[in-house]
Write a protein that holds these residues in place. Structure first.
Motif, PDB file in Angstrom:
ATOM      1  N   PRO A  70     124.245  33.240  52.253  1.00 16.41           N
ATOM      2  CA  PRO A  70     125.509  32.761  52.827  1.00 16.41           C
ATOM      3  C   PRO A  70     126.559  32.386  51.783  1.00 16.41           C
ATOM      4  O   PRO A  70     127.704  32.120  52.118  1.00 16.41           O
ATOM      5  N   GLY A  71     126.153  32.353  50.515  1.00 16.05           N
ATOM      6  CA  GLY A  71     127.085  31.954  49.468  1.00 16.05           C
ATOM      7  C   GLY A  71     126.739  30.616  48.866  1.00 16.05           C
ATOM      8  O   GLY A  71     127.427  30.105  47.982  1.00 16.05           O
ATOM      9  N   TRP A  72     125.643  30.001  49.325  1.00 17.17           N
ATOM     10  CA  TRP A  72     125.169  28.724  48.778  1.00 17.17           C
ATOM     11  C   TRP A  72     123.652  28.658  48.942  1.00 17.17           C
ATOM     12  O   TRP A  72     123.048  29.506  49.603  1.00 17.17           O
ATOM     13  N   THR A  73     123.046  27.665  48.319  1.00 21.95           N
ATOM     14  CA  THR A  73     121.592  27.481  48.408  1.00 21.95           C
ATOM     15  C   THR A  73     121.264  26.044  48.826  1.00 21.95           C
ATOM     16  O   THR A  73     122.115  25.159  48.767  1.00 21.95           O
ATOM     17  N   VAL A  74     120.021  25.865  49.245  1.00 24.67           N
ATOM     18  CA  VAL A  74     119.530  24.548  49.650  1.00 24.67           C
ATOM     19  C   VAL A  74     118.287  24.231  48.820  1.00 24.67           C
ATOM     20  O   VAL A  74     117.380  25.065  48.710  1.00 24.67           O
ATOM     21  N   ASP A  75     118.264  23.053  48.234  1.00 23.01           N
ATOM     22  CA  ASP A  75     117.104  22.660  47.433  1.00 23.01           C
ATOM     23  C   ASP A  75     115.860  22.514  48.298  1.00 23.01           C
ATOM     24  O   ASP A  75     115.940  22.148  49.477  1.00 23.01           O
ATOM     25  N   ALA A  76     114.711  22.787  47.702  1.00 20.59           N
ATOM     26  CA  ALA A  76     113.433  22.741  48.412  1.00 20.59           C
ATOM     27  C   ALA A  76     113.157  21.356  48.989  1.00 20.59           C
ATOM     28  O   ALA A  76     113.526  20.337  48.401  1.00 20.59           O
ATOM     29  N   GLU A  77     112.536  21.344  50.158  1.00 18.28           N
ATOM     30  CA  GLU A  77     112.065  20.114  50.793  1.00 18.28           C
ATOM     31  C   GLU A  77     110.621  20.336  51.232  1.00 18.28           C
ATOM     32  O   GLU A  77     110.288  20.298  52.411  1.00 18.28           O
ATOM     33  N   PHE A  78     109.757  20.611  50.261  1.00 17.50           N
ATOM     34  CA  PHE A  78     108.359  20.863  50.566  1.00 17.50           C
ATOM     35  C   PHE A  78     107.762  19.633  51.249  1.00 17.50           C
ATOM     36  O   PHE A  78     108.061  18.497  50.880  1.00 17.50           O
ATOM     37  N   ASN A  79     106.928  19.879  52.237  1.00 17.47           N
ATOM     38  CA  ASN A  79     106.390  18.783  53.044  1.00 17.47           C
ATOM     39  C   ASN A  79     104.960  19.078  53.472  1.00 17.47           C
ATOM     40  O   ASN A  79     104.364  20.072  53.012  1.00 17.47           O
ATOM     41  N   ASP A  80     104.417  18.246  54.340  1.00 17.14           N
ATOM     42  CA  ASP A  80     103.013  18.395  54.736  1.00 17.14           C
ATOM     43  C   ASP A  80     102.818  19.238  56.001  1.00 17.14           C
ATOM     44  O   ASP A  80     101.708  19.294  56.543  1.00 17.14           O
ATOM     45  N   ILE A  81     103.881  19.896  56.481  1.00 18.45           N
ATOM     46  CA  ILE A  81     103.737  20.772  57.657  1.00 18.45           C
ATOM     47  C   ILE A  81     102.940  22.013  57.263  1.00 18.45           C
ATOM     48  O   ILE A  81     103.268  22.682  56.274  1.00 18.45           O
ATOM     49  N   LYS A  82     101.899  22.308  58.013  1.00 16.31           N
ATOM     50  CA  LYS A  82     101.066  23.476  57.743  1.00 16.31           C
ATOM     51  C   LYS A  82     101.721  24.742  58.309  1.00 16.31           C
ATOM     52  O   LYS A  82     102.298  24.718  59.389  1.00 16.31           O
ATOM     53  N   HIS A  83     101.610  25.813  57.562  1.00 15.20           N
ATOM     54  CA  HIS A  83     102.175  27.096  58.016  1.00 15.20           C
ATOM     55  C   HIS A  83     101.209  27.767  58.995  1.00 15.20           C
ATOM     56  O   HIS A  83     100.515  28.730  58.663  1.00 15.20           O
ATOM     57  N   ILE A  84     101.195  27.235  60.213  1.00 10.40           N
ATOM     58  CA  ILE A  84     100.365  27.805  61.264  1.00 10.40           C
ATOM     59  C   ILE A  84     101.227  28.730  62.135  1.00 10.40           C
ATOM     60  O   ILE A  84     102.429  28.848  61.929  1.00 10.40           O
TER      61      ILE A  84
END
Length: 313
Positions: free
Chosen positions: A162-176
């Motif tokens: 889109p013309g910009w980025t968002v910094d990572a917000e790694f969390n404890d949600i499992k990739h199910i």
């Protein structure tokens, strides 16, 4: 006598109309297979029948499928940049309306607030409207959100932002199964607009990609999307395991099967350059792009309490 003649004329007209419809369907199915290509493996098994509904979209002429020029893409990006969404609330739901079906989801604003707000900004500005699910991998995930999937060129799908980025917000949600997560490059802080939805559990992604939502209703639609025929599948079905006896080896090319790494052989069509045809088939073997576009018609993040206003609009 006059009535009988009219009746016979009507039958002739109907026969002509049916014949015309057959010619149109036949032309579409074999648009890329000339008489000179008749030695190639058949693309459809007529003994099993043909599901025209899955081969030819009912509204392929619809504006939804129309590629747009670069200047329109820039306008969409500028509109998204200047759009200010309402804050994300616990009542917000995501409505994905695609050319295959509609499904819904929720946002995990408490786990990834910046990603949720960015997603709402893009969705409600109309950025995602008309974009494709440009990458579908069975038993893994479906990926979309690239504005460049609207320009009609498959070779750059997956490279847009889109013309910009968002910094990572790694969390404890499992990739199910059903988890909505953000795509990125090798740089953890490179997420922009592209997202993916897991169609099965993918624990190896946990803590490495920002999960920020989940599909909660009509999840079966993502199964239809992920099982759509892709360029890779088409190319693999078109190839042969070996060069038939009696064939001139100079008329064939050999490429590696991306799944087994075993050679797969293709007969070079008449009037085609060997190197050019080899590049075409190699690109198809590397592509997880659906043969028939699967498009996000609209995507919106709507407060459940205001849902009735969305349908009125």
């Amino acid at each position: 006598m006059k009535f009988q003649l009219l009746k016979e004329e009507g039958q002739v007209k109907r026969l002509k109309m049916n014949y015309s419809i057959f010619i149109i369907i036949f032309s579409v199915l074999f648009a890329n297979q000339t008489n000179e290509d008749k030695d190639l493996p058949p693309r459809f098994d007529f003994e099993k029948g043909i599901n025209l509904g899955s081969v030819i979209p009912k509204a392929m002429s619809d504006e939804t499928y129309r590629p747009i020029p670069d200047y329109e893409i820039e306008k969409i990006k500028e509109k998204a940049k200047n759009y200010i969404p309402k804050p994300v609330s616990d009542n917000d739901i995501i409505i994905f309306e695609t050319t295959i079906g509609t499904f819904k989801g929720i946002l995990y604003n408490d786990k990834a607030p910046n990603h949720c707000l960015n997603f709402k900004k893009l969705a409600n500005s109309g950025f995602y409207d008309g974009t494709k699910f440009h990458r579908v991998i069975p038993n893994f995930m479906i990926q979309g959100g690239d504005i460049l999937s609207r320009d009609g060129r498959k070779d750059n799908d997956g490279t847009g932002n889109p013309g910009w980025t968002v910094d990572a917000e790694f969390n404890d949600i499992k990739h199910i199964r059903g988890i909505l997560s953000m795509a990125r490059s090798s740089n953890p802080n490179s997420a922009g607009s592209q997202f993916f939805i897991c169609v099965s559990n993918q624990s190896h992604l946990d803590g490495k990609y920002t999960a920020f939502g989940k599909i909660t209703e009509q999840i079966g639609v993502i199964d239809k999307i992920v099982n759509s025929p892709t360029d890779k599948k088409y190319a693999m079905d078109l190839g042969s395991k070996s060069i038939p006896k009696g064939e001139n080896k100079k008329d064939w090319i050999s490429l590696n099967n991306p799944r087994t790494r075993q050679p797969i052989f293709y007969k070079i069509p008449p009037n085609r350059e060997k190197s050019e045809y080899s590049r075409e088939m190699l690109n198809k073997l590397r592509s997880d792009n659906p043969v028939i576009p699967i498009i996000i018609k609209t995507m919106r993040v709507i407060n459940k309490d205001e849902l009735w206003e969305y349908f009125i609009d």
